[in-house]
Design an enzyme around this catalytic site. Structure first.
Site, mmCIF file in Angstrom:
data_model
loop_
_atom_site.group_PDB
_atom_site.id
_atom_site.type_symbol
_atom_site.label_atom_id
_atom_site.label_comp_id
_atom_site.label_asym_id
_atom_site.label_seq_id
_atom_site.Cartn_x
_atom_site.Cartn_y
_atom_site.Cartn_z
ATOM 1 N N HIS A 1 3.563 6.710 -6.673
ATOM 2 C CA HIS A 1 2.837 7.904 -7.116
ATOM 3 C C HIS A 1 3.770 9.133 -7.050
ATOM 4 C CE1 HIS A 1 -1.390 10.017 -6.830
ATOM 5 N NE2 HIS A 1 -0.860 10.126 -8.027
ATOM 6 N N HIS B 1 0.836 -1.202 0.000
ATOM 7 C CA HIS B 1 0.000 0.000 0.000
ATOM 8 C C HIS B 1 0.878 1.262 0.000
ATOM 9 C CE1 HIS B 1 -3.577 2.449 1.275
ATOM 10 N NE2 HIS B 1 -2.595 3.219 1.728
ATOM 11 N N GLU B 2 1.763 1.331 0.971
ATOM 12 C CA GLU B 2 2.615 2.530 1.066
ATOM 13 C C GLU B 2 3.510 2.650 -0.157
ATOM 14 O OE1 GLU B 2 1.804 4.730 3.020
ATOM 15 O OE2 GLU B 2 0.502 3.476 4.255
ATOM 16 N N HIS C 1 1.741 4.536 -2.801
ATOM 17 C CA HIS C 1 1.895 5.985 -2.629
ATOM 18 C C HIS C 1 3.292 6.404 -3.083
ATOM 19 C CE1 HIS C 1 -1.807 6.807 -0.533
ATOM 20 N NE2 HIS C 1 -1.522 6.021 0.487
HETATM 21 ZN ZN ZN Z 1 -2.729 5.303 2.044
#
Ligand code: ZN
Length: 675
Positions: A472, A465-466, A469
């Site tokens: 991104h 998940h991290e 990011h």
């Molecule tokens: Zn998040």
């Protein structure tokens, strides 16, 4: 101070901060100088005799505050990942000052007049699409900050902003205080039910805190959750659970209840000043969802099937508890424990059987391979970079052909002075206005360190998940700093992270990287199948504990009443009204709901995780429908989303990737709520 490294240009790789030379005392003068520089830059813009142009106003704004931005990024990262008393003190001192400084700029009438003049003739300026969006967003941001307000209202807005910033810091510090302060010190005889990894982690936590030879449970999620899941000692589970859910809620100087009341009143006043009926309406106006009603509608569609599913789960757990000899109704500190028992019975494995197959280093290799296969990235370790803690790993990120596109810092372990949870942040954001500036991105996790470090399946998903990011930020390919990477609408920002979680559980990933830490043996196929089959297990609970928080957040911020809220009372009424199952606690109770109160980032916005889950479930379904989770054509389309930052409308980006509007079916299926 004559020799302040914060004032220098850093001759480090990628302009990484020279952590080894920086001490907390360097920050106050650097903040002061940074603010002075920025005010001088603003004065130069507003004092220009030239009429406002995109270049002399908007681009000049994009170039400003280089020093302040660099210092603030560094400080906020240290404040989260490696804080101490000195940094705490500086934060208390400077966070309100910085907020006041920002507000002063946001409310500068001359500056707003120039932006407004440009905005009014925006169609005639011959701007490229990213520039037009940038101008529109500057204008919106200034209007939302109160720049269009009259004198008295504007002055009040400044007071509100400054006070809120101080309350945010104080709130977060109270939670951290409770997490650091509380510990459950145990002896060998108290460990019934705990698997090896939990015992080891508790032993390590004890050693770190000077209780050699004993065992310590802390209130960080990675310590207390396994304890609640495995400890056979119902009395100790109750003790730990009660302490955990009471973080921030106790009379005295670390009580967060009065802070919440004040914050909510200020937020409501802020919304009214800006012409909105409620704070929720104000916040949602600038999101992908657009209105509180749209967000509520989504949550309602999920809430009823989730409660229904949770009731079925409760019946199963009660049966297991009964068989276990429990002669009392199920309590919130029982849910995880009996859920684990039911899961072990039903799927014939337990978390501790799986954990030896999830070695942190292997899962990191899996992350990197995923980024390689989807986006052509490679991660090359750099051991020549200064770091703020020896556990931090540094990687140079390269595209095919070897060109570097950024630096990635991986900070994976829990330790005192690091806030709990997992998050991505940056030391520097990508931009290319005056030549390519490469991003420096950090991923923080709070895994309990072991030898080797073993993860739960959920931990592995958090890691991905991290990293989503992180990608991104790393793949960002934009011209302007304020459109960089994750600076997108907040109900869209979790899409790139949440979709990445799917690759953690892709059979391709698990077959290759889920290997036993001692034997190197692959996760047995039977176990893998059970693991995948078990994904829907307990999703009633998970959906209820989350969705209730998201609904509470929206309701709390949709209050029209300006009287100070009695938060305990509000929470009780809310839980009764929505029919919250008594055995399930809120994932975050208000007094430690950092998303809502240690900043305004997720205030009236916690729903965004579910909003983004609609997108991620539907988005990943595009890959599974193709029968290839690394489908090159789809990966290329997905990369556009990771690279676009805030240069384009998120709904348009999603449609371009998916070929249609997002649909909710995949989300309900993903959580097993569609039966
Ligand atoms: Zn998040």
């Amino acid at each position: 101070m004559t020799d302040n490294p914060l004032h220098e240009d850093w001759a480090t790789p990628f302009g990484l901060p020279p952590f080894d030379r920086i001490v907390p005392a360097h920050f106050p003068p650097a903040f002061d100088r940074g603010m002075d520089e920025e005010l001088a830059e603003i004065a130069a813009i507003t004092g220009s005799p030239e009429p406002a142009s995109f270049a002399n106003t908007i681009e000049a704004l994009e170039r400003r505050a280089q020093l302040l931005e660099r210092v603030e990024n560094l400080f906020s990262n240290l404040n989260s990942s490696a804080t101490n008393k000195e940094i705490d003190t500086i934060a208390r001192d400077y966070v309100p000052k910085l907020a006041e400084h920002r507000t002063k700029i946001a409310l500068d009438p001359k500056l707003f007049a120039r932006i407004d003049a440009l905005y009014r003739k925006r169609e005639t300026l011959g701007l490229a699409p990213d520039q037009l969006r940038l101008l529109e967003r500057y204008h919106l941001r200034f209007v939302r900050a109160g720049a269009a307000l009259g004198g008295q209202a504007k002055a009040r807005m400044t007071e509100i902003q400054t006070r809120m910033a101080a309350l945010h810091v104080h709130f977060g510090q109270n939670v951290l205080y409770d997490e650091d302060d509380w510990r459950l010190v145990l002896d060998e005889g108290d460990l019934a039910g705990l698997p090896d990894f939990a015992r080891d982690a508790a032993a390590a936590a004890a050693k770190e805190r000077g209780f050699d030879g004993r065992y310590v449970i802390t209130l960080s999620r990675s310590s207390v959750e396994p304890f609640l899941t495995f400890s056979a000692r119902r009395d100790l589970r109750e003790t730990a659970y009660r302490a955990w859910v009471q973080r921030g809620e106790h009379h005295g100087e670390h009580d967060n209840a009065p802070l919440i009341a004040e914050l909510l009143a200020l937020r409501q006043e802020q919304a009214r000043l800006l012409g909105y009926e409620t704070y929720a309406a104000f916040r949602l106006d600038d999101t992908m969802a657009k209105t509180p009603e749209a967000a509520e509608h989504l949550l309602e569609q999920v809430w009823t099937p989730a409660k229904h599913r949770a009731a079925e789960e409760r019946a199963e757990l009660a049966e297991a508890a009964n068989a276990d000899g429990l002669n009392a109704p199920l309590a919130p500190w029982d849910w995880r424990y009996y859920a684990e028992k039911v899961r072990a019975a039903k799927y014939d494995f337990d978390e501790s059987a799986v954990k030896p197959y999830f070695v942190l280093d292997n899962m990191v290799a899996a992350l990197f391979e995923t980024a390689g296969r989807l986006f052509g990235l490679s991660f090359v370790p750099r051991s020549d970079c200064p770091v703020y803690h020896p556990d931090v790993r540094v990687y140079e990120v390269r595209v095919a052909g070897g060109k570097a596109i950024g630096l990635f810092l991986h900070d994976n372990f829990a330790r005192p002075g690091k806030r709990s949870g997992a998050w991505m942040s940056s030391y520097r954001d990508q931009e290319s206005l005056d030549g390519e500036v490469l991003p420096i991105v950090v991923n923080n996790n709070n895994f309990s360190k072991g030898d080797p470090t073993l993860l739960s399946f959920n931990d592995a998903k958090t890691l991905f998940h991290e990293f989503g990011h992180g990608l991104h930020g790393l793949l960002s390919h934009v011209r302007y700093r304020s459109q960089s990477g994750t600076s997108v609408r907040r109900d869209f920002v979790e899409f790139p992270s949440q979709i990445m979680e799917h690759w953690a559980e892709a059979p391709e990933t698990l077959r290759k990287y889920a290997r036993h830490y001692q034997t190197g043996e692959k996760l047995p196929k039977a176990l893998l199948n059970k693991l995948l089959a078990a994904r829907n297990f307990n999703q009633g609970f998970a959906t209820v504990e989350y969705t209730a928080c998201a609904m509470l957040d929206l309701e709390l911020h949709a209050r029209k009443d300006v009287a100070p809220v009695d938060i305990a009372c509000f929470e009780r009424d809310f839980l009764a009204r929505v029919g919250m199952p008594a055995e399930i606690g809120l994932r975050h109770r208000p007094t430690h709901f950092l998303h809502l109160f240690d900043g305004a980032g997720y205030a009236a916005g916690y729903y965004a995780y579910m909003w983004a889950e609609v997108l991620d479930a539907d988005g990943y379904a595009a890959f599974t429908e193709r029968g290839d989770v690394f489908d090159a054509e789809l990966a290329a389309k997905l990369k556009v989303i990771y690279s676009a930052g805030d240069t384009r409308d998120p709904m348009a980006l999603f449609r371009e990737f998916r070929g249609r509007d997002p649909a909710i079916d995949a989300l309900l299926a993903q959580r097993g709520l569609n039966q």
